[in-house]
Scaffold this motif. Structure first.
Motif, short mmCIF file in Angstrom:
data_model
loop_
_atom_site.label_atom_id
_atom_site.label_comp_id
_atom_site.label_asym_id
_atom_site.label_seq_id
_atom_site.Cartn_x
_atom_site.Cartn_y
_atom_site.Cartn_z
N LEU A 14 34.21 21.79 58.23
CA LEU A 14 34.87 21.38 59.46
C LEU A 14 35.82 20.21 59.21
O LEU A 14 35.57 19.37 58.34
CB LEU A 14 33.82 20.97 60.50
CG LEU A 14 32.86 22.07 60.99
CD1 LEU A 14 31.99 21.55 62.11
CD2 LEU A 14 33.64 23.31 61.42
N ASN A 15 36.88 20.19 59.99
CA ASN A 15 37.90 19.14 59.86
C ASN A 15 37.82 18.23 61.09
O ASN A 15 38.25 18.61 62.18
CB ASN A 15 39.28 19.76 59.73
CG ASN A 15 40.36 18.72 59.47
OD1 ASN A 15 40.11 17.51 59.55
ND2 ASN A 15 41.55 19.18 59.15
N LEU A 37 38.00 20.80 65.54
CA LEU A 37 37.25 20.69 64.28
C LEU A 37 37.60 21.80 63.29
O LEU A 37 36.91 21.99 62.30
CB LEU A 37 35.73 20.72 64.55
CG LEU A 37 35.18 19.65 65.48
CD1 LEU A 37 33.68 19.83 65.66
CD2 LEU A 37 35.48 18.26 64.96
N ASP A 38 38.67 22.51 63.57
CA ASP A 38 39.10 23.63 62.73
C ASP A 38 38.09 24.78 62.76
O ASP A 38 38.00 25.57 61.82
CB ASP A 38 39.33 23.19 61.28
CG ASP A 38 40.46 23.97 60.62
OD1 ASP A 38 41.24 24.62 61.35
OD2 ASP A 38 40.57 23.95 59.39
N ILE A 39 37.34 24.87 63.87
CA ILE A 39 36.40 25.99 64.04
C ILE A 39 37.20 27.24 64.36
O ILE A 39 38.11 27.23 65.19
CB ILE A 39 35.39 25.70 65.17
CG1 ILE A 39 34.52 24.49 64.80
CG2 ILE A 39 34.52 26.91 65.45
CD1 ILE A 39 33.60 24.04 65.91
N SER A 40 36.85 28.33 63.72
CA SER A 40 37.57 29.59 63.92
C SER A 40 37.37 30.08 65.36
O SER A 40 36.25 30.07 65.89
CB SER A 40 37.04 30.63 62.93
OG SER A 40 37.40 31.93 63.32
N THR A 41 38.47 30.49 65.99
CA THR A 41 38.39 31.07 67.33
C THR A 41 37.48 32.29 67.34
O THR A 41 36.69 32.50 68.27
CB THR A 41 39.80 31.47 67.81
OG1 THR A 41 40.65 30.33 67.78
CG2 THR A 41 39.75 32.04 69.22
N LYS A 42 37.55 33.07 66.29
CA LYS A 42 36.70 34.25 66.16
C LYS A 42 35.22 33.85 66.17
O LYS A 42 34.39 34.52 66.81
CB LYS A 42 37.04 34.99 64.87
CG LYS A 42 36.13 36.16 64.56
CD LYS A 42 36.46 36.76 63.19
CE LYS A 42 35.45 37.83 62.80
NZ LYS A 42 35.71 38.37 61.45
N ALA A 102 26.48 21.92 64.95
CA ALA A 102 25.54 21.15 64.12
C ALA A 102 25.89 21.30 62.65
O ALA A 102 26.15 22.40 62.17
CB ALA A 102 24.11 21.64 64.38
N LYS A 103 25.88 20.17 61.96
CA LYS A 103 26.10 20.17 60.51
C LYS A 103 24.83 19.66 59.83
O LYS A 103 24.45 18.49 60.00
CB LYS A 103 27.29 19.29 60.15
CG LYS A 103 28.63 19.85 60.65
CD LYS A 103 29.76 18.84 60.47
CE LYS A 103 29.98 18.48 59.01
NZ LYS A 103 31.08 17.53 58.84
N VAL A 104 24.19 20.53 59.07
CA VAL A 104 22.92 20.20 58.42
C VAL A 104 23.18 19.34 57.19
O VAL A 104 24.01 19.69 56.35
CB VAL A 104 22.18 21.48 58.00
CG1 VAL A 104 20.81 21.14 57.40
CG2 VAL A 104 22.02 22.42 59.17
#
Length: 426
Positions: A338-339, A345-350, A401-403
């Motif tokens: 993620l950015n 956060l550069d999360i993919s729309t898909k 969430a980022k583990v």
């Protein structure tokens, strides 16, 4: 030695004057070598464009006829050496927990000494030992004194006189013969026996073959054998094997990516590994909370029209439900970076649409997008935020969430996941 080309997962290998991949022939070599060595469809592990290749969902070494491509895990180039060591250790622990089902041995490279991943170096050890024994079996002359029903070698006197009284019909003889019960072979056998329980089934069968060849070799404490070895009379192959043996017996295991020890690398299917490991951990935590879970649940479709049939199957990575059968949350794991400089956060729309559809299908107002945290800033603590989405009147909490993957141990990631499942309904 062939040139080494390095890049991170999800980084572009561009075709231009400054790139290490200079021609379309280089592109072709990468894809052909992948198919030949890995046997998986390239489209699932590369973004292929006319001007670049982008490796995704794997890291490790890919050998081609002209060069070697090393793909490093996402985020590693921005980490300090200490955090790199932690990432190496975490990947090793995840592989061990997943019984190595998400990796395969590939070409030789320099591996880290910060973790304890033994399959790759044991693969090299077995190959070298088999080759060395084909060329020369280590054995020594030894004097054997034994009673038998017929004479062999020379009959011993006056011992035979006493033996004939004590054991009538038996003859005490002495002769010289070859034996493989020598210090070097005893050390090699100690290595094989020590690591046999830790290896995958395919490697274990190879170890068993070598152990069957060493069946006449006794086993004593390795530290007693080292002083008995004369290195000046051994071939180079056996000198290398003894060096490997010392590393293994001293528990200097190797990690899974670039470092200072030469051994076989592994191609790690990172996305599948992360997904599988998270499913194991979350399923265990769910049971402790009185919940139930299922990974890769099949049988749910977007369309189920009479006369047409079912189509567009939805398979969330993990669904959790309570005792009443109500879905607690749906989790989708993503091995992506993620950015935080971008609002989305550069999360993919898909990925967002896919996860919301999962929630809608299961009438669940909580969905989780689960990423690895391999950043220098929060990689040892993790990151979390909650956003609210509205889709055709359906309101849903999207938990991003980022583990933490860079903690002191993977117990930190487990504690993070337990806290995450608890706060979902807060």
């Amino acid at each position: 030695m062939k040139p080494l080309i390095q890049c991170e997962e999800w980084a572009k290998l561009e075709l231009n004057g400054s790139s290490s991949l200079r021609t379309y022939e280089d592109f072709k070599l990468v894809l052909e070598s992948w198919k030949a060595n890995v046997g998986k469809d390239t489209s699932g592990y590369f973004d292929i464009r006319s001007d670049f290749l982008r490796p995704k969902f794997w890291s490790g070494i890919l050998d081609t006829p002209n060069f070697t491509l090393e793909v490093l895990p996402i985020g590693i180039t921005s980490l300090s050496q200490a955090k790199r060591n932690r990432l190496d250790s975490s990947l090793s622990e995840m592989l061990s927990s997943s019984k190595s089902a998400h990796s395969m041995t590939s070409s030789a490279t320099y591996l880290s000494s910060s973790a304890s991943r033994h399959d790759a170096v044991l693969e090299v050890f077995c190959n070298d030992l088999k080759l060395a024994r084909r060329r020369q079996v280590l054995r020594r002359y030894t004097t054997v004194t034994r009673t038998s029903s017929s004479p062999k070698g020379r009959i011993l006197f006056p011992g035979q006189c006493y033996n004939s009284i004590q054991n009538p019909g038996r003859i005490l003889s002495q002769w010289v013969e070859f034996t493989e019960d020598v210090p070097e072979n005893r050390i090699f056998k100690a290595v094989l026996l020590k690591f046999r329980p830790r290896c995958t089934s395919s490697l274990r069968s190879r170890i068993d073959q070598l152990l069957s060849e060493l069946i006449s070799v006794n086993l004593i404490e390795p530290h007693l054998d080292w002083p008995l070895i004369s290195l000046d009379r051994l071939p180079d192959t056996y000198l290398s094997l003894l060096s490997q043996s010392r590393i293994l017996l001293d528990d200097e295991g190797v990690g899974v990516f670039s470092g200072d020890k030469r051994a076989n690398s592994e191609i790690i299917f990172t996305s599948r590994l992360f997904e599988h490991y998270m499913a194991i951990e979350i399923s265990s935590i769910s049971r402790e909370m009185g919940l139930m879970s299922k990974a890769q649940e099949y049988g749910n479709y977007v369309f189920d029209d009479v006369g047409i049939g079912k189509s567009f199957e939805m398979i969330p990575d993990l669904r959790i439900w309570d005792k009443s059968g109500k879905t607690y949350c749906v989790i989708d794991t993503k091995w992506k970076f993620l950015n935080h400089q971008k609002q989305d956060l550069d999360i993919s729309t898909k990925d967002i649409y896919q996860t919301l559809v999962y929630g809608l299908r299961h009438n669940c107002s909580d969905v989780v997008l689960l990423y690895p945290d391999v950043t220098q800033l929060t990689g040892d603590t993790g990151y979390y935020e909650r956003r609210t989405a509205s889709l055709a009147g359906f309101r849903c909490n999207v938990h991003i969430a980022k583990v933490p993957i860079l903690g002191e141990n993977m117990g930190i990631s487990r504690a993070y996941l337990r806290d995450l499942l608890t706060k979902i309904k807060d």
